[in-house]
Design an enzyme around this catalytic site. Structure first.
Site: not given
Ligand SMILES: Cc1cc2nc3c(=O)[nH]c(=O)nc-3n(C[C@H](O)[C@H](O)[C@H](O)COP(=O)(O)OP(=O)(O)OC[C@H]3O[C@@H](n4cnc5c(N)ncnc54)[C@H](O)[C@@H]3O)c2cc1C
Length: 381
Positions: A127, A246
């Site tokens: 994703m 999930e």
């Molecule tokens: C070890 C690990 C394994 C993973 N495995 C997978 C996987 O298998 N497949 C996959 O697709 N992804 C995977 N991920 C990714 C994970 O799902 C994302 O990191 C997560 O969804 C957050 O997205 P981002 O990192 O882009 O953070 P961002 O979306 O940039 O968020 C940054 C910060 O802003 C906050 N924020 C964002 N939007 C809002 C809002 N509307 N209101 C309040 N706060 C907000 C967030 O909570 C966070 O604190 C993995 C991540 C890790 C660390």
């Protein structure tokens, strides 16, 4: 304290649990150091786990699964966590399989699920992208229909099982002119797929045996019959429907981790002495452990209710989001307190609590961040 038994347990699950426990502690746990050094789990181990009935245990046997329910999945997740087996990317493997089970065509289920149950085909969910994590509608990966194929272009990041997956559920835009209804899930079989490339394994704070990676799709041609469910634009609805499952899995792991941390720390505090007595005889240690035990038990009762509702198919998104944020926040709090009770040894990787501390941190981020969970709950107020 009277022993608590999860209401969803029964004798058959207990027998399954015993077998899983023995295999996890005797066979898998000793391999953790080599998986962490290699930054991935080897294919032979995946097949052994499959042969033990520990993969797709909740999938009907008609598709090669164990014919059980979510309770069987939970037994495996719990026992792996209790044994300290954290490298196996079983969570995303199961999630990928459940996408196929819930939304796939009959042909898709028969094609992929039996091999996934045997551990021959490892699943992943792609994703997140460099510029779209929480905001999934912002994905840029494109899937353009060209005759009998979809042409995929884009990149994904943070993908668990990124190096070893043979089947990846890719979230892509099949129509950029609309929002959510332009999203489709394309099941990508990576074997000899031209234009598909895996980046290096990302260097993480914890979960070192999991091969979290970037993935690149450059004009990848995927047969049109790999569109999940066969309906273009259904991807966002399919994603939303699977979210309770999930998030329940993440909650199950969080509770098992808290229970393990309390057990390990109680044992440690009984053995370690300072000022002429065992740590467990000091009031602060007793109070800290009493609080941790209480939180773990409250978490246990809540997750058991979620598990029962998941088995019955009635776990709603808001409740699953409560489980995800609260239990993972509590997991980090309890493990932090338990680490403190270990003193300097708690900071040493030789002690399991140190690794648990690092591994736990990702739980508040993946599967939708805990802030996003609160947004979802707030919408349901
Ligand atoms: C070890 C690990 C394994 C993973 N495995 C997978 C996987 O298998 N497949 C996959 O697709 N992804 C995977 N991920 C990714 C994970 O799902 C994302 O990191 C997560 O969804 C957050 O997205 P981002 O990192 O882009 O953070 P961002 O979306 O940039 O968020 C940054 C910060 O802003 C906050 N924020 C964002 N939007 C809002 C809002 N509307 N209101 C309040 N706060 C907000 C967030 O909570 C966070 O604190 C993995 C991540 C890790 C660390």
């Amino acid at each position: 304290m009277t022993a608590y038994r999860s209401p969803w347990s029964d004798d058959e699950l207990d027998a399954f649990r015993d077998a899983v426990r023995r295999f996890a502690s005797n066979v898998l746990a000793p391999r953790e150091p080599s998986w962490q050094a290699a930054r991935r789990v080897d294919p032979a181990s995946w097949r052994e786990v499959g042969a033990m009935g520990m993969l797709l245990a909740g999938v009907p046997d008609a598709y090669g699964g164990g014919g059980g329910t979510f309770a069987h999945d939970c037994v495996v997740f719990e026992e792996l966590e209790y044994a300290g087996v954290v490298s196996l990317g079983k969570h995303v493997h199961e999630i990928c399989a459940h996408y196929v089970l819930a939304h796939g065509t009959e042909d898709q289920k028969r094609r992929w699920l039996p091999r996934m149950a045997r551990g021959e085909l490892v699943g992943a969910i792609a994703m997140s992208e460099p510029s779209a994590g929480s905001d999934l509608q912002g994905v840029r990966t494109r899937a353009v229909r060209a005759g009998g194929e979809y042409v995929l272009n884009g990149s994904k990041t943070f993908i668990s099982n990124g190096q070893i997956s043979g089947l990846i559920c890719v979230v892509a835009k099949s129509d950029v002119s609309v929002g959510a209804s332009g999203i489709s899930l394309i099941m990508v079989e990576t074997d000899e797929l031209a234009g598909f490339r895996r980046g290096t394994t990302l260097d993480k704070l914890g979960l070192h045996g999991q091969d979290t990676s970037e993935l690149y799709f450059d004009d990848c041609r995927v047969p049109a019959e790999n569109l999940l469910g066969g309906t273009e634009g259904a991807g966002f609805a399919q994603l939303m429907e699977q979210l309770p499952y999930e998030r329940a899995i993440i909650g199950v792991v969080a509770v098992a981790a808290m229970e393990r941390a309390v057990r390990l720390t109680t044992d440690y505090a009984r053995e370690r002495r300072a000022f002429g007595k065992a740590l467990v005889d000091m009031q602060n240690t007793r109070f800290a452990l009493a609080e941790a035990k209480t939180i773990a038990h409250v978490g246990r009762v809540f997750i058991d209710s979620c598990i029962e509702r998941c088995i019955a198919g009635t776990l709603d998104t808001a409740t699953a989001s409560m489980a995800k944020w609260w239990l993972t926040d509590m997991q980090c709090r309890v493990i932090d307190e338990c680490l403190q009770l270990h003193g300097g040894y708690g900071y040493m990787l030789e002690y399991p609590i140190a690794r648990m501390y690092a591994d736990a941190r990702a739980q508040r981020i993946y599967g939708g961040t805990n802030e996003i969970m609160k947004e979802i709950i707030a919408r349901a107020l």
